[in-house]
Design an enzyme around this catalytic site. Structure first.
Site, mmCIF file in Angstrom:
data_model
loop_
_atom_site.group_PDB
_atom_site.id
_atom_site.type_symbol
_atom_site.label_atom_id
_atom_site.label_comp_id
_atom_site.label_asym_id
_atom_site.label_seq_id
_atom_site.Cartn_x
_atom_site.Cartn_y
_atom_site.Cartn_z
ATOM 1 N N GLY A 61 -60.547 -24.506 55.404
ATOM 2 C CA GLY A 61 -61.780 -23.410 55.499
ATOM 3 C C GLY A 61 -61.232 -21.913 55.096
ATOM 4 O O GLY A 61 -60.170 -22.097 54.228
ATOM 5 N N HIS A 70 -60.436 -23.202 45.943
ATOM 6 C CA HIS A 70 -61.017 -24.499 46.408
ATOM 7 C C HIS A 70 -62.362 -24.844 45.607
ATOM 8 O O HIS A 70 -62.406 -26.083 45.680
ATOM 9 C CB HIS A 70 -61.392 -24.248 47.953
ATOM 10 C CG HIS A 70 -60.366 -23.815 49.024
ATOM 11 N ND1 HIS A 70 -60.236 -22.732 49.527
ATOM 12 C CD2 HIS A 70 -59.462 -24.860 49.592
ATOM 13 C CE1 HIS A 70 -59.332 -22.620 50.355
ATOM 14 N NE2 HIS A 70 -58.787 -23.982 50.450
#
Ligand code: PAF
Length: 280
Positions: free
Chosen positions: A31, A37
């Site tokens: 997260g 990412h």
């Protein structure tokens, strides 16, 4: 994009997807997503028919005095970013779902995970491999994409996948950097403005090392000494390690063979631990 919270629904989706002859690209994360990412999600999209991103802050990969309790979280923002990057599924299991009471199995790799970060983070890779082995069984990925910033993680995961015959291809995508050269990391948000300015020296030192090698210096001691000297020039930096290793085996190298060596660094910027590396 669909959000899935349970193991059984995730496995059903993956089995159905496989049944239709489609490949699954997987990007596991903890997260607090950033552009690094997103580049992994884009790479997974190029490589597979559907992309699954997992968001799970894995307690097992943090030691007792590490930053688990303060690790940044923003699930709503993460979901938006996954959607904008083109993820098909975001798998967001709870801790009870992943590690129910009585969970007592661990995966450890006992060679590549011993050096570099493994010295100062003795439980880290065991935690990483345990969660990834579990996620691989749930998501059933054809390919899984990791970032080169975590080069030791990539090497250790490849080793597990080979040793335990997981039917998944591991892809290493290039490190994404901030404009000032700092490797993107969820931990960068802890840095103050001045710490941030100092942290940029890591990438500058690694680039200087590459320049030395490219212009003919093949002495490992000289390259490591120069990298150490440049990073130590900033008051806030404390070096945890700077090591020249084989990119695949992570064994210390005796000679620099261009393309095969990794110069890896871990440093404290005051109390914030950062890692980076460069292929020489
Ligand atoms: O690189 C990370 O964010 C984590 O180590 C991973 C691979 C998601 C496992 O928890």
């Amino acid at each position: 994009m669909r959000r899935i919270d349970t193991i059984s629904k995730m496995q059903t989706y993956s089995r159905n997807t496989q049944g239709k002859g489609k490949s699954i690209g997987f990007v596991p994360t903890m997260g607090y997503l950033h552009k690094g990412h997103l580049s992994l999600i884009k790479k997974a999209k190029e490589e597979a028919d559907v992309v699954v991103v997992s968001i799970f802050l894995n307690p097992k990969q943090f030691g007792p005095n590490e930053d688990l309790a303060n690790y940044p979280k923003d699930l709503e923002k993460d979901l938006k970013l996954c959607r904008s990057a083109g993820a098909d599924i975001v798998f967001v299991p709870s801790e009870e779902e992943i590690y129910p009471a009585g969970f007592s199995t661990e995966i450890s790799e006992n060679r590549l995970s011993e050096g570099l970060c493994g010295i100062s983070r003795p439980v880290h890779f065991k935690g990483v491999l345990t969660i990834l082995a579990k996620l691989f069984h749930i998501v059933l990925p054809t390919v899984t994409v990791f970032g080169q910033k975590d080069a030791q993680q990539v090497a250790v995961v490849r080793k597990m996948v080979t040793d335990l015959s997981f039917p998944v291809e591991i892809i290493e995508a290039p490190t994404v950097r901030e404009k000032d050269g700092l490797a993107m990391s969820s931990r960068n948000r802890y840095l103050s403005k001045t710490q941030r300015e100092d942290a940029c020296i890591i990438q500058e030192a690694l680039k200087a090392a590459k320049k030395m090698v490219d212009s003919g210096t093949l002495s490992i001691d000289r390259v490591v000494a120069e990298t150490t000297h440049i990073i130590s020039s900033k008051r806030r930096m404390r070096i945890i390690y700077i090591s020249m290793v084989d990119r695949v085996t992570l064994e210390p190298v005796k000679v620099i063979e261009p393309g095969k060596c990794l110069l890896a660094a871990a440093v404290w910027v005051d109390e914030i631990r950062l890692i980076d590396n460069i292929i020489l």
